[in-house]
Write a protein that holds these residues in place. Structure first.
Motif, PDB file in Angstrom:
ATOM      1  N   ASP A 184       0.809  -1.222   0.000  1.00  0.00           N
ATOM      2  CA  ASP A 184       0.000   0.000   0.000  1.00  0.00           C
ATOM      3  C   ASP A 184       0.842   1.273   0.000  1.00  0.00           C
ATOM      4  O   ASP A 184       0.399   2.303  -0.485  1.00  0.00           O
ATOM      5  CB  ASP A 184      -0.942   0.014   1.210  1.00  0.00           C
ATOM      6  CG  ASP A 184      -2.046  -1.020   1.061  1.00  0.00           C
ATOM      7  OD1 ASP A 184      -2.315  -1.438  -0.081  1.00  0.00           O
ATOM      8  OD2 ASP A 184      -2.621  -1.414   2.092  1.00  0.00           O
ATOM      9  N   GLU A 192       1.560   4.105 -12.887  1.00  0.00           N
ATOM     10  CA  GLU A 192       0.186   3.990 -12.389  1.00  0.00           C
ATOM     11  C   GLU A 192      -0.343   5.276 -11.757  1.00  0.00           C
ATOM     12  O   GLU A 192      -1.544   5.405 -11.577  1.00  0.00           O
ATOM     13  CB  GLU A 192       0.040   2.802 -11.436  1.00  0.00           C
ATOM     14  CG  GLU A 192       0.706   2.952 -10.096  1.00  0.00           C
ATOM     15  CD  GLU A 192       0.534   1.707  -9.219  1.00  0.00           C
ATOM     16  OE1 GLU A 192      -0.526   1.052  -9.268  1.00  0.00           O
ATOM     17  OE2 GLU A 192       1.471   1.400  -8.483  1.00  0.00           O
ATOM     18  N   ILE A 193       0.509   6.254 -11.463  1.00  0.00           N
ATOM     19  CA  ILE A 193       0.001   7.493 -10.855  1.00  0.00           C
ATOM     20  C   ILE A 193      -0.290   8.579 -11.883  1.00  0.00           C
ATOM     21  O   ILE A 193      -0.790   9.642 -11.528  1.00  0.00           O
ATOM     22  CB  ILE A 193       0.936   8.031  -9.745  1.00  0.00           C
ATOM     23  CG1 ILE A 193       2.291   8.449 -10.307  1.00  0.00           C
ATOM     24  CG2 ILE A 193       1.066   7.026  -8.612  1.00  0.00           C
ATOM     25  CD1 ILE A 193       3.159   9.224  -9.331  1.00  0.00           C
ATOM     26  N   PHE A 199      -3.445  10.788 -11.634  1.00  0.00           N
ATOM     27  CA  PHE A 199      -3.868  10.935 -10.239  1.00  0.00           C
ATOM     28  C   PHE A 199      -3.876  12.411  -9.859  1.00  0.00           C
ATOM     29  O   PHE A 199      -3.076  13.204 -10.347  1.00  0.00           O
ATOM     30  CB  PHE A 199      -2.915  10.204  -9.285  1.00  0.00           C
ATOM     31  CG  PHE A 199      -3.149   8.724  -9.152  1.00  0.00           C
ATOM     32  CD1 PHE A 199      -3.718   7.967 -10.166  1.00  0.00           C
ATOM     33  CD2 PHE A 199      -2.774   8.066  -7.998  1.00  0.00           C
ATOM     34  CE1 PHE A 199      -3.918   6.608 -10.036  1.00  0.00           C
ATOM     35  CE2 PHE A 199      -2.961   6.705  -7.847  1.00  0.00           C
ATOM     36  CZ  PHE A 199      -3.535   5.970  -8.863  1.00  0.00           C
ATOM     37  N   GLN A 210      -7.325   7.574  -6.275  1.00  0.00           N
ATOM     38  CA  GLN A 210      -6.497   8.118  -7.363  1.00  0.00           C
ATOM     39  C   GLN A 210      -5.930   9.479  -6.970  1.00  0.00           C
ATOM     40  O   GLN A 210      -6.082  10.480  -7.670  1.00  0.00           O
ATOM     41  CB  GLN A 210      -7.278   8.183  -8.670  1.00  0.00           C
ATOM     42  CG  GLN A 210      -7.645   6.818  -9.190  1.00  0.00           C
ATOM     43  CD  GLN A 210      -7.997   6.825 -10.660  1.00  0.00           C
ATOM     44  OE1 GLN A 210      -8.324   7.847 -11.238  1.00  0.00           O
ATOM     45  NE2 GLN A 210      -7.932   5.658 -11.268  1.00  0.00           N
ATOM     46  N   PHE A 251       4.302   2.440  -5.073  1.00  0.00           N
ATOM     47  CA  PHE A 251       3.578   2.575  -6.333  1.00  0.00           C
ATOM     48  C   PHE A 251       4.560   2.574  -7.485  1.00  0.00           C
ATOM     49  O   PHE A 251       5.727   2.915  -7.330  1.00  0.00           O
ATOM     50  CB  PHE A 251       2.740   3.863  -6.358  1.00  0.00           C
ATOM     51  CG  PHE A 251       3.530   5.123  -6.134  1.00  0.00           C
ATOM     52  CD1 PHE A 251       4.102   5.815  -7.201  1.00  0.00           C
ATOM     53  CD2 PHE A 251       3.707   5.639  -4.857  1.00  0.00           C
ATOM     54  CE1 PHE A 251       4.833   6.972  -7.003  1.00  0.00           C
ATOM     55  CE2 PHE A 251       4.427   6.799  -4.650  1.00  0.00           C
ATOM     56  CZ  PHE A 251       4.993   7.473  -5.727  1.00  0.00           C
ATOM     57  N   ARG A 288      -4.495   4.448  -4.378  1.00  0.00           N
ATOM     58  CA  ARG A 288      -5.023   3.921  -5.645  1.00  0.00           C
ATOM     59  C   ARG A 288      -6.540   4.040  -5.720  1.00  0.00           C
ATOM     60  O   ARG A 288      -7.094   4.356  -6.763  1.00  0.00           O
ATOM     61  CB  ARG A 288      -4.594   2.469  -5.811  1.00  0.00           C
ATOM     62  CG  ARG A 288      -3.121   2.296  -6.089  1.00  0.00           C
ATOM     63  CD  ARG A 288      -2.763   0.808  -6.230  1.00  0.00           C
ATOM     64  NE  ARG A 288      -1.342   0.605  -6.368  1.00  0.00           N
ATOM     65  CZ  ARG A 288      -0.508   0.444  -5.351  1.00  0.00           C
ATOM     66  NH1 ARG A 288      -0.944   0.454  -4.111  1.00  0.00           N
ATOM     67  NH2 ARG A 288       0.782   0.263  -5.565  1.00  0.00           N
TER      68      ARG A 288
END
Length: 191
Positions: free
Chosen positions: A97, A104-105, A108, A159, A100, A156
């Protein structure tokens, strides 16, 4: 397979020798984790084309000399210089958690503890000295160092990337707080 299903592993930076070998630049933190690759995807004219790896020789500084199946001449290797190398997202190790992957960000929301929402992650730059989150803030590109104490976490589900920006960082990019060359003693004539 599309680019949305993949992550960028690196680039082919040059050919090597006369038998079709190429040199990969691996744009990853731990290139040694990719020594046992069996296949990759190359972006050719907008399409991802699979290639099997016959040999992979990791060098220093995130470089590897690679022999791809079907690539047996220097001319074929030269034609691939500059090509992007992709891997399926499903091959990535699942992170905890508090961790990252940079890809993937993108998209965001970036929220500062004191200032609130700043904008959206447009891109993550990986440079030699450190990695940077790029976002647009009040018409200027702002680069936020990805270091402990500044980037606090990536959520996540929401976001959202939570940050605690050092005082004055935004002003560096937006020009806030400048004196514009004027003296602080305006109005004090000493003739």
């Amino acid at each position: 397979m599309t680019q949305d299903d993949c992550y960028l592993l690196g680039y082919i930076v040059k050919s090597h020798g006369t038998k079709g070998q190429v040199v990969f630049h691996l744009d990853v933190d731990y290139p040694e984790e990719y020594e046992d690759l069996e296949s990759i995807f190359l972006e050719i004219k907008g399409d991802l084309i699979p290639y099997f790896i016959e040999s992979f020789n990791l060098q220093k500084k995130s470089r590897a000399i690679v022999q791809l199946e079907g690539l047996d001449t220097m001319e074929k290797a030269l034609a691939l210089v500059g090509t992007s190398i992709f891997m399926p997202l499903e091959t990535l190790e699942e992170l905890g958690d508090d961790q990252f992957y940079y890809h993937e960000i993108q998209g965001f929301e970036v929220s500062d503890e004191n200032l609130g929402v700043l904008g959206t992650v447009r891109e993550v730059y990986s440079v030699a000295t450190q990695n940077l989150i790029a976002l647009d803030y009040q018409g200027s590109e702002v680069l936020i160092p990805i270091v402990e104490g500044i980037v606090l976490k990536a959520d996540r589900a929401e976001q959202r990337v939570s940050v605690n920006l050092p005082e004055g960082l935004l002003e560096i990019y937006t020009g806030g707080g400048e004196v514009d060359g004027e003296s602080e003693r305006d109005g004090d004539d000493e003739n």
